[in-house]
Design an enzyme around this catalytic site. Structure first.
Site, PDB file in Angstrom:
ATOM      1  N   GLY A  13       0.692  -1.266   0.015  1.00  0.00           N
ATOM      2  CA  GLY A  13       0.003  -0.022   0.035  1.00  0.00           C
ATOM      3  C   GLY A  13       0.948   1.154  -0.085  1.00  0.00           C
ATOM      4  O   GLY A  13       2.041   1.348   0.337  1.00  0.00           O
ATOM      5  N   ALA A  53       1.886   2.189   3.530  1.00  0.00           N
ATOM      6  CA  ALA A  53       2.636   1.300   4.042  1.00  0.00           C
ATOM      7  C   ALA A  53       4.085   1.128   3.563  1.00  0.00           C
ATOM      8  O   ALA A  53       5.149   1.210   4.357  1.00  0.00           O
ATOM      9  CB  ALA A  53       1.965  -0.071   3.734  1.00  0.00           C
ATOM     10  N   LEU A  85      -6.740  -9.995   5.781  1.00  0.00           N
ATOM     11  CA  LEU A  85      -7.546  -9.406   6.985  1.00  0.00           C
ATOM     12  C   LEU A  85      -8.636 -10.693   7.266  1.00  0.00           C
ATOM     13  O   LEU A  85      -9.117 -10.471   8.359  1.00  0.00           O
ATOM     14  CB  LEU A  85      -7.845  -7.949   6.677  1.00  0.00           C
ATOM     15  CG  LEU A  85      -6.804  -6.972   6.784  1.00  0.00           C
ATOM     16  CD1 LEU A  85      -7.362  -5.631   6.090  1.00  0.00           C
ATOM     17  CD2 LEU A  85      -6.019  -6.820   7.784  1.00  0.00           C
ATOM     18  N   TYR A 132     -17.511   3.516   3.213  1.00  0.00           N
ATOM     19  CA  TYR A 132     -16.234   3.318   3.510  1.00  0.00           C
ATOM     20  C   TYR A 132     -15.696   4.078   4.847  1.00  0.00           C
ATOM     21  O   TYR A 132     -15.167   3.635   5.772  1.00  0.00           O
ATOM     22  CB  TYR A 132     -15.219   4.097   2.480  1.00  0.00           C
ATOM     23  CG  TYR A 132     -13.756   4.036   2.712  1.00  0.00           C
ATOM     24  CD1 TYR A 132     -13.281   2.790   2.834  1.00  0.00           C
ATOM     25  CD2 TYR A 132     -13.111   4.987   3.043  1.00  0.00           C
ATOM     26  CE1 TYR A 132     -11.859   2.758   2.953  1.00  0.00           C
ATOM     27  CE2 TYR A 132     -11.718   5.037   3.421  1.00  0.00           C
ATOM     28  CZ  TYR A 132     -10.938   3.973   3.310  1.00  0.00           C
ATOM     29  OH  TYR A 132      -9.762   3.897   3.397  1.00  0.00           O
ATOM     30  N   LYS A 183     -14.443   2.639   8.524  1.00  0.00           N
ATOM     31  CA  LYS A 183     -13.241   3.271   9.371  1.00  0.00           C
ATOM     32  C   LYS A 183     -13.732   3.406  10.789  1.00  0.00           C
ATOM     33  O   LYS A 183     -12.988   3.245  11.771  1.00  0.00           O
ATOM     34  CB  LYS A 183     -12.525   4.548   8.641  1.00  0.00           C
ATOM     35  CG  LYS A 183     -12.229   4.109   7.178  1.00  0.00           C
ATOM     36  CD  LYS A 183     -10.979   3.046   6.947  1.00  0.00           C
ATOM     37  CE  LYS A 183      -9.521   3.448   7.542  1.00  0.00           C
ATOM     38  NZ  LYS A 183      -8.553   2.631   7.251  1.00  0.00           N
ATOM     39  N   PRO A 230      -5.347   9.907   9.013  1.00  0.00           N
ATOM     40  CA  PRO A 230      -5.098  10.598   7.946  1.00  0.00           C
ATOM     41  C   PRO A 230      -6.377  11.380   7.220  1.00  0.00           C
ATOM     42  O   PRO A 230      -7.253  10.831   7.123  1.00  0.00           O
ATOM     43  CB  PRO A 230      -4.193   9.873   6.947  1.00  0.00           C
ATOM     44  CG  PRO A 230      -4.085   8.634   7.792  1.00  0.00           C
ATOM     45  CD  PRO A 230      -5.063   8.456   8.765  1.00  0.00           C
ATOM     46  N   VAL A 231      -6.056  12.762   6.503  1.00  0.00           N
ATOM     47  CA  VAL A 231      -6.907  13.430   5.783  1.00  0.00           C
ATOM     48  C   VAL A 231      -6.515  12.809   4.168  1.00  0.00           C
ATOM     49  O   VAL A 231      -5.861  11.658   4.261  1.00  0.00           O
ATOM     50  CB  VAL A 231      -6.767  14.766   5.600  1.00  0.00           C
ATOM     51  CG1 VAL A 231      -7.356  15.462   7.176  1.00  0.00           C
ATOM     52  CG2 VAL A 231      -5.254  15.418   5.601  1.00  0.00           C
ATOM     53  N   VAL A 256      -4.424  11.554   1.474  1.00  0.00           N
ATOM     54  CA  VAL A 256      -3.088  11.306   1.484  1.00  0.00           C
ATOM     55  C   VAL A 256      -2.555  11.751   0.055  1.00  0.00           C
ATOM     56  O   VAL A 256      -2.962  10.741  -0.745  1.00  0.00           O
ATOM     57  CB  VAL A 256      -2.786   9.967   1.938  1.00  0.00           C
ATOM     58  CG1 VAL A 256      -0.867   9.859   2.134  1.00  0.00           C
ATOM     59  CG2 VAL A 256      -3.326   9.789   3.316  1.00  0.00           C
ATOM     60  N   SER A 275      -6.581   8.520  -3.161  1.00  0.00           N
ATOM     61  CA  SER A 275      -6.571   9.980  -2.791  1.00  0.00           C
ATOM     62  C   SER A 275      -5.999  10.705  -3.940  1.00  0.00           C
ATOM     63  O   SER A 275      -6.432  11.787  -4.410  1.00  0.00           O
ATOM     64  CB  SER A 275      -6.158  10.487  -1.605  1.00  0.00           C
ATOM     65  OG  SER A 275      -6.631   9.660  -0.306  1.00  0.00           O
TER      66      SER A 275
END
Length: 347
Positions: free
Chosen positions: A18, A21, A70, A162, A166, A191-192, A194, A206
């Site tokens: 990611g 990441a 996950l 989404y 979160k 985060p806003v 990114v 984003s």
């Protein structure tokens, strides 16, 4: 590589391919840590190593990979084994077309709990969870004051799936730490939008709208307000939250500063990208036009809840408690554009 006391400390970074990441891995390796990262398929190892090289680091044997998802318990105990810290960055990607919001909510929530349980059992000191500003700013009446870490998205209202996922995933994480953490520490980064240097054609959702602006695919900008942050500063904040005693039990909004309207993003790009700027529209689209487009366009439909809604947030807490010093939103926007152009991603 730095030679210091971090050399024998292992950090697990989930979802290593990611955008956030990879930048976290870059900074961890530069700080001397050994890093293990999870991938859904080890076939992406070469791609991750190539992104790290683009970022200036040859990882070598200081980076190892393990398969983990996950949605499954498989390999999580092995993934966290021997790790001092965990950066849980992996999260289900936003889906524009879905049958039920649970397609995003359940994997996000269960994935967080799966990682926390494994970390607790392995004796990990602290987990840093990558949440989102989406867990803070939605479901409120319009306000002019900046949102802070004390605010929570009200999921009982009309909140996009989404952002709801979160919120519920982060709520579940704090609840787990309180009731079942058994001493495991938790810090959360919210985060806003990114932005920042992309290292390959695989990057944050984003950034897609910024690419569309650069390529002239947008006739104008919808009246959407957002805050932005450079991915390098998001990674830096993760590392600060990982080790600073003051970060335990705290959440931190990762934002460069004041929110801006999307049309301002277009104007910044036009100012900085030279001849490529000829394609960029600096018009603002009327809300009615966006609503009409939303009748047949899923992307436009996803924008509707955000039209005219102020998304201003503050980074005061991260700056005060952790000494964080982010780049400006303009720097993040320009760095994104420069990398997209350098890697020939912009058509």
């Amino acid at each position: 590589m730095t030679t210091n006391s971090n050399n024998e400390k292992f950090v697990l970074v989930t979802g290593g391919s990611g955008f956030i990441a990879v930048h976290c891995i870059l900074q961890l390796l530069n700080a001397g840590y050994r890093v293990r990262t999870t991938l859904r398929s080890l076939s992406r190892e070469a791609e991750v190593r190539a992104m790290l090289r683009e970022g200036g680091v040859e990882a070598g044997d200081r980076l190892s990979f393990i398969t983990a998802e996950l949605g499954s318990d498989t390999n999580w105990s092995e993934a966290v084994s021997g790790c001092t810290y965990v950066l849980h960055v992996a999260s289900p990607t936003p889906i524009n077309v879905y049958k039920h919001e649970d397609e995003m909510i359940i994997p996000a929530r269960e994935g967080v709990l799966r990682v926390l349980r494994a970390a607790r059992e392995a004796g990990v000191k602290r987990v840093v969870l990558t949440s989102a500003v989406g867990a803070i700013v939605y479901g409120h009446k319009p306000q002019t004051e900046p949102f802070t870490e004390n605010d929570w998205t009200d999921t009982s209202g009309k909140v996009p799936a989404y952002q709801k996922s979160k919120t519920l995933a982060e709520r579940a994480a704090w609840d787990f730490i309180e009731k079942e953490g058994a001493g495991l520490e938790l810090s959360v980064i919210n985060p806003v939008g990114v932005l920042g240097p992309v290292l390959s054609a695989d990057y944050s959702h984003s950034i897609h709208f910024l690419q569309n602006i650069l390529e002239g695919k947008m006739a104008g900008s919808p009246k959407v307000n957002s805050s932005y942050v450079d991915v390098r500063d998001v990674a830096d904040l993760h590392l600060r939250a990982m080790t600073n005693p003051a970060a335990n039990g705290q959440r931190f909004i990762a934002t460069a500063g004041e929110s801006i309207w999307m049309v301002e993003v277009a104007k910044i790009l036009k100012k900085h990208v030279g001849a490529l700027g000829e394609k960029i529209s600096t018009k603002e689209l009327p809300n009615t036009l966006v609503r009409v487009a939303a009748l047949t366009n899923p992307t436009a439909k996803a924008i509707i809840p955000f039209l005219g809604y102020m998304m201003n947030t503050t980074n005061e807490k991260a700056v005060r408690l952790l000494g964080w010093k982010p780049r400006s939103a303009e720097e993040a926007i320009v760095a994104t554009a420069e990398s997209l152009i350098r890697l020939k991603i912009v058509k």
